[in-house]
Every structure is written in C-alpha cells, then in structure tokens.
Design an enzyme around this catalytic site. Structure first.
Site, PDB file in Angstrom:
ATOM      1  N   ASP A  82     -75.042  96.570 -17.824  1.00  0.00           N
ATOM      2  CA  ASP A  82     -74.490  97.741 -18.500  1.00  0.00           C
ATOM      3  C   ASP A  82     -75.652  98.547 -19.054  1.00  0.00           C
ATOM      4  OD1 ASP A  82     -72.711  99.566 -20.002  1.00  0.00           O
ATOM      5  OD2 ASP A  82     -71.194  98.060 -19.541  1.00  0.00           O
TER       6      ASP A  82
ATOM      7  N   HIS B 277     -72.845 103.394 -16.285  1.00  0.00           N
ATOM      8  CA  HIS B 277     -73.302 102.239 -17.072  1.00  0.00           C
ATOM      9  C   HIS B 277     -74.593 101.644 -16.489  1.00  0.00           C
ATOM     10  CE1 HIS B 277     -69.787 101.999 -19.762  1.00  0.00           C
ATOM     11  NE2 HIS B 277     -69.102 102.420 -18.713  1.00  0.00           N
TER      12      HIS B 277
ATOM     13  N   GLU C 116     -65.636 105.000 -16.304  1.00  0.00           N
ATOM     14  CA  GLU C 116     -66.259 105.951 -17.226  1.00  0.00           C
ATOM     15  C   GLU C 116     -67.419 106.733 -16.616  1.00  0.00           C
ATOM     16  OE1 GLU C 116     -65.126 103.786 -21.426  1.00  0.00           O
ATOM     17  OE2 GLU C 116     -66.916 103.046 -20.422  1.00  0.00           O
TER      18      GLU C 116
END
Ligand code: ACM
Length: 532
Positions: free
Chosen positions: A181, A242, A299
C-alpha cells in the site's frame, strides 16, 4: 418428590420446553444430537487414521491433544478414529460421533476431517468430559475470510501464524493478506529488491520507521503453516492505486497522484510498467499456490487526475482513441487480468472493478456498504462475490460506544451487527435468493492504520472474528446471539491463556482500550476517517 420432578422434566422435555445447553463450540454446528453419557477417558486419546488421506489431520490432532496435556499417538487401535465417509457431501463437512467407547470423525475430504478435528478440540478444551453426541456439520459459505493489513503497520511472522491458527480453530479458511500500500511494501521480490528494502521503510504512523517486510522464505513457511490448517492465503498486490511505496523504490513506473496522495498510481501509459508488474505477479504466483491473486483496483480516483497530464498516458490515449482517463484504468486492469489468467490464477479485486466491465471470471469483493447497488450489480451480473462491507465487517471501526480509537462513521461495527450479518442486509438491499447463489462468502477486514502493535490488532479483532466465523459457517436457523454470547466465555478463557489482548464485551475493563499510534505525519485517513 423425586418421582414428581422426574415426571415434570419428562413432560417439559416432551413439550419441547427444555432448551438443552448448547455445546461449547464456535461456530455452532448445523445438527447436534446429544445422548446421555460421556466418552470413557480410560480408552485414551490415541488416534486411528483409517485412510492415508487423513494422515495430516491425524498428526495435527495428535499435536494439539499433546499440547492440551493428553497422551496421544497415531496407533492402529486408537479409540479416536478419522475415517473416510463418502456419504458426507460437502468437502468441508464432517460427522462427529462420540460414544462411551469411541470418537469417530467421518469426512469425504481432508478439509472436512480437519473441521471435525477442530470441533473435537473445542469440546476437549471446553468440557470436563467429552459428552456423547452425534454432530453432522457443513458450512453455509465456502469463503470465510479475514484480511490483515501488513502495509500500514507490519506485524511479523509470529503474529500472522497465531492469527492463522486461531482462524482454523474457528473454521475460517481464507487469509487475505494486504501486503502492499502507500505506506509500505512488505513482500520480497527477487527481481526488484528495492521494493522491499526501500518500499519497506516506513508505516502509517511514521514514514521513517525501520524497513520491514516478509522474505520469500518466511512467506513459504507461512503458506505451508496455513495450508496444514486448510487456510488459503490470498496475496493482495494493490494496483494501479495505493502504489506510493512501490514508486519510492522504482520511480520509473510512477503514474503520479495529487494533493495528499502523491505518487499514488502506477503508470498505465508505459509498456515497461506491464513488464514490471507482470514480473512481480509472476513471483507472487510462485509463492502462493492458491488459485487467487488479488490486485486491488480500489480508490484509483485519488490519483487518476495526474494521468491527464502525463505524457505517456496521453500517448496511450491517443494510440487507443481514448477520450478519458477512466478508459486507461480499464485498459490497465484488462491487461493485468490477462496476466493473472496467463499465470493460471483467478483474479479477485475490490468492487470498483464493476465499473470497468471486467471479465466474468473475476471475483468481486463488495466493500462500500454505502453503495449497496454494487452488491446487487455484482450478483445480478453473475460475478462470484465476497461480502466485506465496511459496516459491519471492517474491524478498523470501533466495536463499542466507549471506544475512541478507530473509525466511526455514523455508527460503528458492534459485535451484534457482525453476528447478525448478512440476512437483514439482504432484505434491506434487495438481494434475492437467485442473487445469493453467486455469493461465495464473507470476510472481515482489519485495516491497520490505527493498529500499530499486537495489542491493538487483537483488541480490534476479538471477539468480532468469532462472530464472523459463526455468521459465515452456521445456517440462519441455528444462529442465536444469546447462545453465542454464552459460548464466548470459552473463547475468552482461551484468549487469556494465550495472552491475547481481546475486548471483553461484557467486562470492558478487563482489557482497557489500548492507545492508538502517535501519527507523525497526517494522511487523509488520519485526518477525516478517524476520531483522533
Ligand atoms: C478499501 O477499503 N479501500 C477496499
């Protein structure tokens, strides 16, 4: 007088008014028939394995019985019998029969024998004498998962193994390992060593914390440990968002980001990015023998605007005739899906993938509880879907009104809600029985932004993971929150013995809420998603 009491008990029992005390087992089995009497301990705890396919389960049982203080060995005349029973239909199903003379576990598959062993071990741990009983059991869902986030804060081999062991005890079978991440890259990749040695520096609370990652030898050891416990590990390499930690290590594949998400994406416009990520997935596929690779896909919107001005992305758009960057996201994902297929694996990703019309072989994880239409869309389109909605299945949300460290968004994730999931949600979302056929199961996700040490991970996870285990395994008519709560006493006793810092929901003072990490650098999550 005695005769009157006996007669009264007989009448009450005949009228079905006497609820037998539930057996001390989590998750509760589908069918339990208790018979008077106990297994005669004089018969001992030696184990007879009648078919070599159950050898591993026999050895596992022996080791656990010895650890519990029993004398046990694999012997042809043992009174604890593991036997092949082809009439057990579910591969994870089993029968367990305990009489005064013998304990017999029947299963058609090693996974079923293993779960029979877990039920027996819980009875050994939680009863003075093994009660005579006939159990027939199998799971409601095939996917009963738990996600650990080692990217935000790294925990290490021993903690991961302890979780996997406890997952198996509660018949959970999927360990989703979030290994990469923005804050850290935690898996050694031989071809790109800087991913671990540079990307592994830092954590959510401290960008300068010492480098931490799992070596490939450690991963092989954990995979082997998990497979002996019938726990499949699903590695997640999050992309194309990420990616900040990876981009620190290899900036040549950086697709940029914006604001508080700098360097957030991999660059979809560079051909070299696909070679790089394919090489990484190739090593990941070798390390994890299970059928799935998770490539995130969540995202991306946090960084996608940077693509509008990137010359490589602009060239891609021109070449492919794209008029928006969302098409680049679809292009990227489809190439990675093809790569995962080429590696002989099934792709799994977050529910944003539904917007990209990905191939129907993809498995979807529905996580945005505030977008229930993504669940019905996924199921309606026939995608195999795992349910892990933030509410109630994200364990970085607090679990009690008195708790202050963790997410609270118009409510939180109490034990009762985890236990009640999913049936009331099906009704409110409009998930039809036809749609439910595409649900593979459910999973809890322990995002670790605010879990920087084992006390906090344990405090946020237990006892909620016991509730998840029962919701994932036990059919609705056999679920009963009051009974579950009573059976938690045994779990708490075990946790005390193991030194686990759980939340005692009936006695919150038993383990006070541990302090959260001192955040040295604010991120979006710490600013807006959490109580500080
Ligand atoms: C997620 O929580 N971003 C999947």
């Amino acid at each position: 007088m005695n005769r009157i009491i006996t007669a009264l008990v007989a009448i009450i029992t005949a009228l079905g008014l006497y609820a037998a005390k539930p057996l001390p087992i989590i998750p509760y089995p589908q069918s339990v028939e208790t018979v008077k009497g106990h297994y005669n301990a004089k018969n001992g705890f030696d184990i007879q394995v009648t078919d070599p396919v159950f050898e591993g389960e026999g050895e596992f049982l022996r080791d656990k019985l010895v650890a519990a203080g029993k004398k046990s060995a694999l012997k042809p005349d043992g009174h604890i019998v593991l036997q092949l029973d082809s009439s057990v239909e579910s591969p994870e199903g089993y029968t367990l029969s305990i009489t005064k003379d013998a304990v017999v576990i029947g299963a058609s598959d090693p996974a079923g024998a293993f779960y029979g062993v877990q039920t027996l071990l819980q009875l050994v741990d939680n009863s003075k004498n093994l009660p005579c009983v006939r159990i027939a059991d199998s799971p409601r869902y095939a996917w009963r998962g738990f996600m650990r986030d080692d990217a935000r804060h790294f925990t290490g081999v021993e903690s991961v193994k302890q979780f996997i062991d406890l997952m198996a005890y509660y018949k959970l079978n999927r360990f989703h390992w979030h290994l990469t991440d923005g804050q850290g890259w935690r898996i050694e990749i031989k071809k790109y060593p800087r991913l671990a040695t540079v990307g592994g520096v830092g954590s959510h609370s401290d960008p300068d914390s010492p480098c931490a990652y799992y070596t490939q030898d450690e991963i092989r050891d954990i995979v082997d440990y998990a497979s002996r416990r019938h726990v499949m590990i699903i590695p997640e390499i999050d992309m194309p968002g990420h990616a900040t930690a990876a981009n620190r290590a290899y900036p040549e594949y950086n697709g940029g980001g914006e604001g508080i998400f700098p360097d957030f994406t991999f660059n979809p416009g560079k051909e070299e990015t696909y070679t790089y990520l394919s090489d990484i997935l190739g090593e990941v596929a070798q390390l994890f023998p299970g059928p799935f690779i998770h490539i995130g896909g969540d995202e991306v919107a946090y960084g996608i605007n940077a693509w509008k001005v990137d010359p490589h992305v602009k060239a891609l758009m021109e070449r492919e005739g794209f008029d928006n960057v969302k098409q680049c996201e679809r292009y990227f994902m489809n190439r990675m899906i093809a790569e995962v297929a080429h590696l002989g694996k099934t792709l799994i990703g977050w529910d944003e993938l539904l917007d990209l019309d990905v191939d129907k072989s993809t498995n979807i994880m529905w996580w945005r509880h505030d977008k229930p239409e993504y669940l019905t869309r996924s199921l309606g389109a026939g995608y195999t879907t795992v349910m892990c909605p933030r509410k109630p299945l994200y364990f970085d949300f607090v679990q009690h009104d008195s708790h202050t460290v963790g997410r609270i968004w118009d409510g939180f994730c109490p034990l009762e809600d985890v236990y009640a999931f999913p049936d009331p949600w099906f009704e409110s979302i409009g998930v039809t029985p036809e749609m439910q056929k595409h649900i593979s199961g459910m999973q809890a996700n322990a995002w670790s932004e605010l879990m920087h040490n084992s006390d906090r991970v344990e405090f946020m996870t237990w006892p909620r993971l016991c509730a998840l285990a029962e919701s994932g395994w036990t059919q609705l008519p056999n679920k009963d929150y009051k009974s579950f709560e009573a059976r938690l006493d045994d779990a708490y006793r075990l946790f005390d013995k193991l030194g686990i810092y759980y939340f005692d929901h009936r006695n919150p003072g038993h383990h006070p809420e541990p302090a959260g990490p001192e955040i040295k650098k604010k991120t979006r999550d710490s600013e807006t998603d959490y109580r500080d």
